[in-house]
Design an enzyme around this catalytic site. Structure first.
Site, PDB file in Angstrom:
ATOM      1  N   GLY A  71      -6.343  33.211  18.329  1.00 22.28           N
ATOM      2  CA  GLY A  71      -6.552  32.040  19.190  1.00 22.28           C
ATOM      3  C   GLY A  71      -5.653  30.879  18.818  1.00 22.28           C
ATOM      4  N   GLY A 107      -4.161  38.307  19.051  1.00 24.23           N
ATOM      5  CA  GLY A 107      -4.930  39.259  18.264  1.00 24.23           C
ATOM      6  C   GLY A 107      -4.625  40.713  18.607  1.00 24.23           C
ATOM      7  CE  LYS A 145      -9.221  37.321  33.139  1.00 23.72           C
ATOM      8  NZ  LYS A 145     -10.522  36.838  32.641  1.00 23.72           N
ATOM      9  NE  ARG A 153      -8.337  37.055  10.354  1.00 27.29           N
ATOM     10  CZ  ARG A 153      -9.053  37.050  11.460  1.00 27.29           C
ATOM     11  NH1 ARG A 153     -10.365  37.192  11.401  1.00 27.29           N
ATOM     12  NH2 ARG A 153      -8.483  36.899  12.627  1.00 27.29           N
TER      13      ARG A 153
END
Ligand code: ADP
Ligand code: MG
Length: 419
Positions: A399, A376, A223, A40
């Site tokens: 996200g 992610g 999910k 990052r």
């Protein structure tokens, strides 16, 4: 939709003090606090270098982790865990989330001194920001040490903004959050994006709105419930939707399959049926696994068994897509113009169940298509399997990239100046 926000290239940065929001939320070793990946920080370098080389003084800021900004907040969290709160433990927890080690690493990467302020908008930050000269860079302490940060508090936003003359947003991983340092400051300063935010939105925006076709979207992960927005938005745009990973079993169950002990979200069966019907109606090809690599238990050394996806058997759970399915999915990807991938095809953390995910990554790498990876765990999988260099784009914001794929407006982008 083209990216229509101003970037650092559209404004004069020369001689300006620039408040630059970065994503320095780096992973750290729990025991030693050492930075375990500086990806990052590296991703922020192009914008930082551009600003410094063009005569700006850079005041960089970021959050790191989830500190409790006040002792009261810390005590409340501890109480929820049934623990007593000690002031010295709270202070220690803050020290562990200091950005000071990031300043050291950033300085090594930039090859120049990085000044560090031991507060966010306090005396130290104000004095150091005031004295900062063109070509110099200052890093502020963790923005979440201020309790107003996550509340998007106007007073904190004003104080942060007062440190600079221009706001540059380059923390793609944080643009889905309306906080003081991502959104609030833009009310008090002219606000533009850095290169990282602009690139993320240009590449992903083009893939969603004007893709080279056929546009294949590959969805997986744990999910259905986490990906409702992503599935429905991509169903409106893609030519082919591939569904693998844990979420596939809810789709199979919705069609009457016997999925055994596989993940199944009973409250999403209707949604799955709706999506199957919608795909049919729109003429979108929707591919589901026909065979599955199953196991008796969720563990790394469980014995893999290949079974039919619609008839997995009561004592087995699906852990990865099977060999036939892998071939079908990969063939669809090889012929694609654009591939957007979110969600691993199986439990890739266990090598015995990583084959489907690995084959998918390889097919994408070799496809010649525009290939985009968002999410992610998906980004981690592609990196772990060694295909990162061969993708067109791997999103740096887990996200944020998901919210973008859902078609949501990102508050940290909406607040920037239009071109
Ligand atoms: P991303 O972070 O890229 O959006 P997700 O968080 O949705 O992806 O999903 C990643 C997780 O899904 C991984 O930890 C992986 O082990 C899990 N997963 C994939 N396939 C299965 C499966 N068949 N059963 C259980 N978990 C699965
Ligand atoms: Mg995830």
């Amino acid at each position: 939709m083209n990216y229509n926000k101003k970037t650092v290239l559209d404004v004069d940065v020369h001689g300006k003090k620039v408040l630059l929001r970065c994503d320095f939320n780096v992973p750290q070793d729990k025991a030693t606090g050492a930075i375990t990946s500086d990806k990052r920080i590296v991703a922020a370098l192009p914008t930082i270098r551009y600003l410094l080389e063009n005569g700006a003084a850079v005041i960089a800021c970021s959050h790191l982790g989830k500190p409790s900004a006040t002792f009261e907040a810390y005590a409340k969290k501890q109480a929820e865990k049934g623990k007593e709160a000690k002031r010295e433990d709270w202070e220690k927890s803050l020290k562990q989330l200091s950005l000071a080690p990031v300043a050291v690493r950033l300085s090594e990467l930039l090859g120049q001194e990085v000044l560090f302020a031991n507060d966010v908008v306090g005396e130290d930050a104000q004095a150091k920001a005031k004295a900062l000269q063109p070509g110099q860079i200052l890093l502020l302490e963790n923005t979440r040490f201020e309790k107003g940060e996550t509340k998007n508090d106007p007073e904190l936003s004003r104080q942060l903004a007062a440190l600079g003359e221009l706001f540059v947003s380059d923390a793609f991983g944080s643009v889905h959050r309306a906080h003081a340092s991502t959104v609030g400051v833009a009310a008090y300063l002219p606000a533009v994006s850095g290169f990282l935010v602009a690139k993320e939105l240009e590449v992903m925006g083009k893939a969603l709105d004007d893709p080279r076709r056929p546009f294949v979207s590959v969805l997986g992960g744990a999910k259905v419930g986490d990906k409702i927005g992503v599935i429905s938005n991509l169903l409106d745009r893609a030519d082919t939707i591939i569904i693998g990973g844990g979420m596939a079993y809810t789709f199979l169950a919705a069609q009457g399959g016997n999925i055994g002990k596989s993940l199944c979200e009973n409250d999403r069966l209707d949604f799955a049926r709706e999506m199957l019907a919608k795909a049919k109606e729109k003429g979108v090809q929707l591919l589901l696994p026909t065979d599955t690599v199953a196991a008796a238990e969720f563990s790394a050394d469980a014995a893999p068994v290949v079974v039919e996806s619609m008839n997995i058997g009561d004592d087995l759970m699906g852990m990865d897509i099977g060999p036939k399915t892998t071939q079908t999915f990969c063939d669809a990807v090889v012929g694609a113009g654009t591939v957007v991938w979110n969600g691993p095809m199986g439990v890739f953390e266990f090598p015995a169940f990583a084959k489907g995910t690995e084959a998918m990554a390889k097919a994408m790498a070799e496809s010649g298509a525009v290939t985009i990876v968002g999410g992610g765990d998906s980004a981690a999988a592609v990196e772990q399997l060694g295909f990162a260099d061969q993708m067109t784009h791997i999103s740096t914001g887990g996200g944020a990239s998901l919210e973008f794929l859902e078609g949501k407006e990102l508050p940290g982008v909406a607040c920037l100046q239009d071109r």
